[in-house]
Design a protein around this motif. Structure first.
Motif, PDB file in Angstrom:
ATOM      1  N   THR A  10     -16.493  20.433  60.356  1.00 36.65           N
ATOM      2  CA  THR A  10     -15.352  21.523  59.907  1.00 36.65           C
ATOM      3  C   THR A  10     -15.218  22.019  58.707  1.00 36.65           C
ATOM      4  OG1 THR A  10     -15.164  18.475  59.792  1.00 36.65           O
ATOM      5  CG2 THR A  10     -13.153  19.880  59.590  1.00 36.65           C
ATOM      6  N   SER A  11     -16.373  21.826  58.040  1.00 33.68           N
ATOM      7  CA  SER A  11     -16.034  22.551  56.927  1.00 33.68           C
ATOM      8  C   SER A  11     -16.926  24.212  57.344  1.00 33.68           C
ATOM      9  CB  SER A  11     -17.107  22.830  55.827  1.00 33.68           C
ATOM     10  OG  SER A  11     -16.449  21.277  55.332  1.00 33.68           O
ATOM     11  N   ARG A  12     -17.571  23.868  58.388  1.00 35.53           N
ATOM     12  CA  ARG A  12     -18.179  25.533  58.658  1.00 35.53           C
ATOM     13  C   ARG A  12     -17.386  26.052  59.512  1.00 35.53           C
ATOM     14  NH1 ARG A  12     -22.801  23.863  61.524  1.00 35.53           N
ATOM     15  NH2 ARG A  12     -23.680  22.498  59.544  1.00 35.53           N
ATOM     16  N   ASP A  13     -16.377  25.376  60.424  1.00 35.15           N
ATOM     17  CA  ASP A  13     -15.602  26.040  61.388  1.00 35.15           C
ATOM     18  C   ASP A  13     -14.538  26.586  60.170  1.00 35.15           C
ATOM     19  OD1 ASP A  13     -16.406  25.180  63.928  1.00 35.15           O
ATOM     20  OD2 ASP A  13     -15.397  23.785  63.713  1.00 35.15           O
ATOM     21  N   ILE A  14     -14.276  25.546  59.019  1.00 34.94           N
ATOM     22  CA  ILE A  14     -13.375  26.881  58.352  1.00 34.94           C
ATOM     23  C   ILE A  14     -13.844  28.185  57.477  1.00 34.94           C
ATOM     24  CG2 ILE A  14     -11.611  26.558  56.367  1.00 34.94           C
ATOM     25  CD1 ILE A  14     -11.369  23.363  57.422  1.00 34.94           C
ATOM     26  N   VAL A  15     -15.024  27.650  56.970  1.00 30.39           N
ATOM     27  CA  VAL A  15     -15.790  28.737  55.745  1.00 30.39           C
ATOM     28  C   VAL A  15     -16.035  29.894  56.636  1.00 30.39           C
ATOM     29  CG1 VAL A  15     -17.126  28.368  53.976  1.00 30.39           C
ATOM     30  CG2 VAL A  15     -15.770  26.839  54.081  1.00 30.39           C
ATOM     31  N   SER A  16     -16.976  29.404  57.890  1.00 26.71           N
ATOM     32  CA  SER A  16     -17.201  30.487  58.502  1.00 26.71           C
ATOM     33  C   SER A  16     -15.947  31.969  58.635  1.00 26.71           C
ATOM     34  CB  SER A  16     -18.201  30.719  59.851  1.00 26.71           C
ATOM     35  OG  SER A  16     -16.363  29.944  60.443  1.00 26.71           O
ATOM     36  N   THR A  17     -14.702  31.688  58.784  1.00 25.98           N
ATOM     37  CA  THR A  17     -13.947  32.826  59.339  1.00 25.98           C
ATOM     38  C   THR A  17     -13.804  33.771  58.533  1.00 25.98           C
ATOM     39  OG1 THR A  17     -12.505  31.435  58.354  1.00 25.98           O
ATOM     40  CG2 THR A  17     -12.636  31.274  60.866  1.00 25.98           C
ATOM     41  N   GLN A  18     -14.514  33.577  56.712  1.00 24.57           N
ATOM     42  CA  GLN A  18     -14.538  34.451  55.798  1.00 24.57           C
ATOM     43  C   GLN A  18     -15.641  34.680  54.823  1.00 24.57           C
ATOM     44  OE1 GLN A  18     -11.168  32.011  55.699  1.00 24.57           O
ATOM     45  NE2 GLN A  18     -12.009  30.820  54.335  1.00 24.57           N
ATOM     46  N   GLY A  19     -15.644  35.484  53.745  1.00 33.71           N
ATOM     47  CA  GLY A  19     -16.046  35.486  52.631  1.00 33.71           C
ATOM     48  C   GLY A  19     -17.695  36.329  52.377  1.00 33.71           C
ATOM     49  N   GLN A  20     -17.929  36.215  52.087  1.00 37.40           N
ATOM     50  CA  GLN A  20     -19.634  36.766  51.606  1.00 37.40           C
ATOM     51  C   GLN A  20     -20.610  35.673  51.522  1.00 37.40           C
ATOM     52  OE1 GLN A  20     -20.403  38.347  47.768  1.00 37.40           O
ATOM     53  NE2 GLN A  20     -22.424  39.092  48.149  1.00 37.40           N
ATOM     54  N   TRP A  21     -19.796  34.318  51.239  1.00 39.59           N
ATOM     55  CA  TRP A  21     -21.041  33.798  51.733  1.00 39.59           C
ATOM     56  C   TRP A  21     -20.775  32.615  53.350  1.00 39.59           C
ATOM     57  CZ3 TRP A  21     -24.934  32.243  48.119  1.00 39.59           C
ATOM     58  CH2 TRP A  21     -24.845  33.328  47.330  1.00 39.59           C
ATOM     59  N   GLU A  22     -21.574  32.076  53.596  1.00 42.33           N
ATOM     60  CA  GLU A  22     -21.832  31.435  55.014  1.00 42.33           C
ATOM     61  C   GLU A  22     -22.553  30.029  54.787  1.00 42.33           C
ATOM     62  OE1 GLU A  22     -23.945  31.847  58.975  1.00 42.33           O
ATOM     63  OE2 GLU A  22     -24.471  32.855  57.208  1.00 42.33           O
ATOM     64  N   LEU A  23     -21.596  29.276  55.312  1.00 38.75           N
ATOM     65  CA  LEU A  23     -22.126  27.708  55.271  1.00 38.75           C
ATOM     66  C   LEU A  23     -23.307  27.204  55.803  1.00 38.75           C
ATOM     67  CD1 LEU A  23     -21.392  25.108  53.250  1.00 38.75           C
ATOM     68  CD2 LEU A  23     -20.007  24.674  55.489  1.00 38.75           C
ATOM     69  N   LEU A  24     -24.780  26.675  55.351  1.00 36.04           N
ATOM     70  CA  LEU A  24     -24.861  26.646  56.230  1.00 36.04           C
ATOM     71  C   LEU A  24     -25.296  25.010  56.555  1.00 36.04           C
ATOM     72  CD1 LEU A  24     -28.531  28.197  54.706  1.00 36.04           C
ATOM     73  CD2 LEU A  24     -27.533  28.778  56.539  1.00 36.04           C
ATOM     74  N   GLY A  25     -25.375  24.063  55.557  1.00 33.51           N
ATOM     75  CA  GLY A  25     -24.554  22.471  55.947  1.00 33.51           C
ATOM     76  C   GLY A  25     -24.522  21.939  55.043  1.00 33.51           C
ATOM     77  N   ILE A  26     -24.080  20.885  54.916  1.00 34.53           N
ATOM     78  CA  ILE A  26     -23.804  19.653  54.166  1.00 34.53           C
ATOM     79  C   ILE A  26     -24.824  18.602  54.639  1.00 34.53           C
ATOM     80  CG2 ILE A  26     -22.124  18.389  52.755  1.00 34.53           C
ATOM     81  CD1 ILE A  26     -19.876  20.526  53.076  1.00 34.53           C
ATOM     82  N   ASN A  27     -25.509  18.507  53.378  1.00 38.08           N
ATOM     83  CA  ASN A  27     -26.074  16.724  53.129  1.00 38.08           C
ATOM     84  C   ASN A  27     -25.434  15.252  52.326  1.00 38.08           C
ATOM     85  OD1 ASN A  27     -28.296  17.840  55.330  1.00 38.08           O
ATOM     86  ND2 ASN A  27     -28.953  19.032  53.882  1.00 38.08           N
ATOM     87  N   LYS A  28     -26.462  14.815  52.336  1.00 36.37           N
ATOM     88  CA  LYS A  28     -25.729  14.163  52.032  1.00 36.37           C
ATOM     89  C   LYS A  28     -27.298  12.466  50.811  1.00 36.37           C
ATOM     90  CE  LYS A  28     -24.662   8.527  51.463  1.00 36.37           C
ATOM     91  NZ  LYS A  28     -24.150   8.034  53.369  1.00 36.37           N
ATOM     92  N   ALA A  29     -27.160  12.778  49.717  1.00 36.80           N
ATOM     93  CA  ALA A  29     -27.662  11.403  49.247  1.00 36.80           C
ATOM     94  C   ALA A  29     -26.904  10.673  48.411  1.00 36.80           C
ATOM     95  CB  ALA A  29     -28.698  12.314  48.036  1.00 36.80           C
ATOM     96  N   LYS A  30     -27.864   9.586  48.278  1.00 37.53           N
ATOM     97  CA  LYS A  30     -25.950   7.969  47.570  1.00 37.53           C
ATOM     98  C   LYS A  30     -27.052   6.838  46.194  1.00 37.53           C
ATOM     99  CE  LYS A  30     -23.776   4.692  47.584  1.00 37.53           C
ATOM    100  NZ  LYS A  30     -22.830   3.428  48.404  1.00 37.53           N
ATOM    101  N   PRO A  31     -27.728   8.153  45.013  1.00 34.16           N
ATOM    102  CA  PRO A  31     -27.925   7.270  43.991  1.00 34.16           C
ATOM    103  C   PRO A  31     -27.201   6.549  43.312  1.00 34.16           C
ATOM    104  CG  PRO A  31     -27.975   9.600  43.172  1.00 34.16           C
ATOM    105  CD  PRO A  31     -27.686   9.709  44.571  1.00 34.16           C
ATOM    106  N   ASN A  32     -27.624   5.329  42.222  1.00 33.83           N
ATOM    107  CA  ASN A  32     -26.662   5.743  41.348  1.00 33.83           C
ATOM    108  C   ASN A  32     -26.852   5.666  39.831  1.00 33.83           C
ATOM    109  OD1 ASN A  32     -24.603   3.081  42.552  1.00 33.83           O
ATOM    110  ND2 ASN A  32     -26.602   1.729  42.126  1.00 33.83           N
TER     111      ASN A  32
END
Ligand code: NAG
Ligand code: NAG
Ligand code: NAG
Ligand code: NAG
Length: 447
Positions: A204-226
């Protein structure tokens, strides 16, 4: 008096106990009759609204599960100097409020209501990297379903700290972290979960961000520490947001003009060394390059030393070196044409060795220019110096060691020949260095 007091106390105790018991068994159902005819009755929600200051749980030993999701909607600014990433995101929070529930059957199948957030308890989720207070706007609402499920979305402008590495500018990628955590509640009181899968968030984010700007979203990853602070343990969810700069603007404005200037500088070696235009031409180029650097300076990152700055510095140095080379060759030619010093024997032999037709030597480049028509009258001035090189060297002279047996003309010829050889040799060195610089930079950028 005393008995009366105790009697009333006992009555109150009984009342509280019965209320508690009632609460435990028959729930906190909201009487929703009439919602479909007269709208929502605020009185029905009064108990819920009154409780908004406390975490809505029946048993305080049970942690509240808050599920998180977000949509990155814009990357507004990446400040390499302050190491800040400013982005805009929609944060979605969902949790359960056990004190809210009603029977949709009773009230015309109303499953969902909106309630202003100031009347509800809200989890205090924040982004650990954020370097700015949360300017969430006032008067937002949340959805409340008939089984007590609350969905709260809020827009956030997040200025978060991020380790930015601009070495590979303008072909750089950055990897920033968003850590969602509760400000106050430890793991005993609040647990965090994912509302959506991380690939859904990324898509979802890539679809929205890709329409504008100097920066391109490559991906989002997750990690879960305490996270533990002192003796407390806080639940947190970490996301890695990878972004890449779109380099086209920088390639067009920085790399292409710079490459043209360097290529012209390299080509200016083909201007004859005797020509008076060569040095001024190179000086003009050098000036042009300086002006270019001055103008383009504001496109470069302010802090750090990106590879491209090193590249520009190397190009500038190459231009300076090529100017120095021209000065050196001009000096040599001038020396040759006015008062040629005696030539060391080894240099003479080297020259002879190089001018013999079968050997591939730097002088080869100018060989076809060689003309025998030289006359001494040309010599003192540099105005009309001509190709003076070596055909009039005869084997007899070649055997001579040192310059004792040479006329001034022959000596001049030798020196001129040597100058041309040096010029070609230095030009090849220049090309070699230029090529290795460019290849190194390209290889580094691609890694
Ligand atoms: C709900 O409220 C209405 C009046 O608003 C009342 O008539 C009805 O008995 C109430 N129902 C319950 C289950 O308390
Ligand atoms: C509250 O929850 C804890 C842990 O789940 C449990 O041990 C305790 O009995 C519960 N208390 C009540 C009154 O239900
Ligand atoms: C949160 O997500 C978990 C599964 O990831 C689910 O079991 C739980 O019911 C969700 N809680 C809320 C309040 O949405
Ligand atoms: C971002 O950095 C973290 C470690 O800091 C690493 O685990 C993760 O894979 C990186 N993500 C990307 C897309 O490079």
């Amino acid at each position: 008096m005393e008995g009366g007091w105790s009697g009333r106390g006992g009555f109150l105790l009984c009342l509280t106990a019965s209320l508690l018991l009632q609460g435990r068994t028959n729930t906190f159902t909201i009487n929703c009759s009439g919602f479909d005819q007269h709208g929502v009755d605020p009185v029905a929600f009064r108990t819920v609204f009154k409780q908004k200051d406390f975490r809505p749980v029946i048993n305080y030993s049970i942690p509240t599960q808050v599920n998180i999701s977000f949509t990155l909607s814009a990357i507004l600014e990446v400040d390499a100097q302050l190491q800040l990433l400013t982005s805009f995101l929609w944060l979605d929070l969902t949790w359960n409020n056990p004190f809210i529930s009603w029977d949709p059957e009773e009230c015309g199948h109303i499953n969902k209501l909106t309630v202003t957030t100031e009347n509800l308890w809200l989890p205090d989720i924040f982004i650990v990297e954020s370097m700015d207070v949360d300017h969430t706007m006032e008067g937002l609402s949340a959805y409340v379903t008939s089984d007590g499920h609350i969905v709260h979305s809020k827009p956030m402008r997040v200025t978060s700290i991020c380790r930015l590495d601009i070495f590979y500018f303008p072909f750089d990628q950055q990897n920033c972290t968003f850590t969602f955590s509760s400000f106050l509640y430890t793991v005993e009181n609040m647990l965090l979960g994912m509302e959506k899968e991380v690939w859904e968030i990324a898509a979802t984010s890539r679809d929205i961000v890709s329409t504008q700007g100097q920066w391109e979203l490559l991906g989002i990853n997750k990690a879960k520490p305490n996270m533990s602070v002192g003796s407390s343990l806080f639940d947190q969810i970490m996301f890695y947001v990878a972004i890449r700069r779109r380099p086209r603007r920088y390639v067009i404005n920085l790399l292409v003009p710079s490459s043209f200037l360097v290529v012209i500088d390299a080509l200016s070696f083909f201007l004859p060394a005797e020509s008076e235009n060569r040095a001024p031409f190179k000086i003009t180029l050098l000036l042009g390059y300086n002006v270019f650097l001055l103008m383009m300076n504001k496109l470069l990152p302010v802090s750090g030393t990106p590879l491209i700055s090193v590249y520009f510095a190397l190009c500038l140095s190459l231009m300076v070196v090529s100017l120095l080379e021209t000065i050196f060759i001009t000096y040599l030619l001038h020396l040759a044409n006015t008062q040629p010093p005696s030539m060391p024997g080894w240099l003479h032999s080297l020259l002879l060795y190089c001018t013999s037709p079968k050997i591939f030597c730097p002088t080869a480049f100018w060989k076809e220019n060689v003309g025998p028509e030289l006359t001494p009258t040309h010599l003192p001035g540099l105005t009309e110096p001509r190709e003076l090189v070596g055909k009039n060297l005869e084997p007899r002279e070649a055997d001579l060691n040192g310059d004792s047996g040479m006329t001034k003309t022959q000596l001049t010829n030798l020196w001129v020949q040597f100058s041309h050889m040096m010029d070609t040799f230095l030009f090849r060195l220049y090309l070699l260095f230029l090529a290795s610089t460019i290849i190194t930079v390209i290889v580094l950028w691609n890694s």
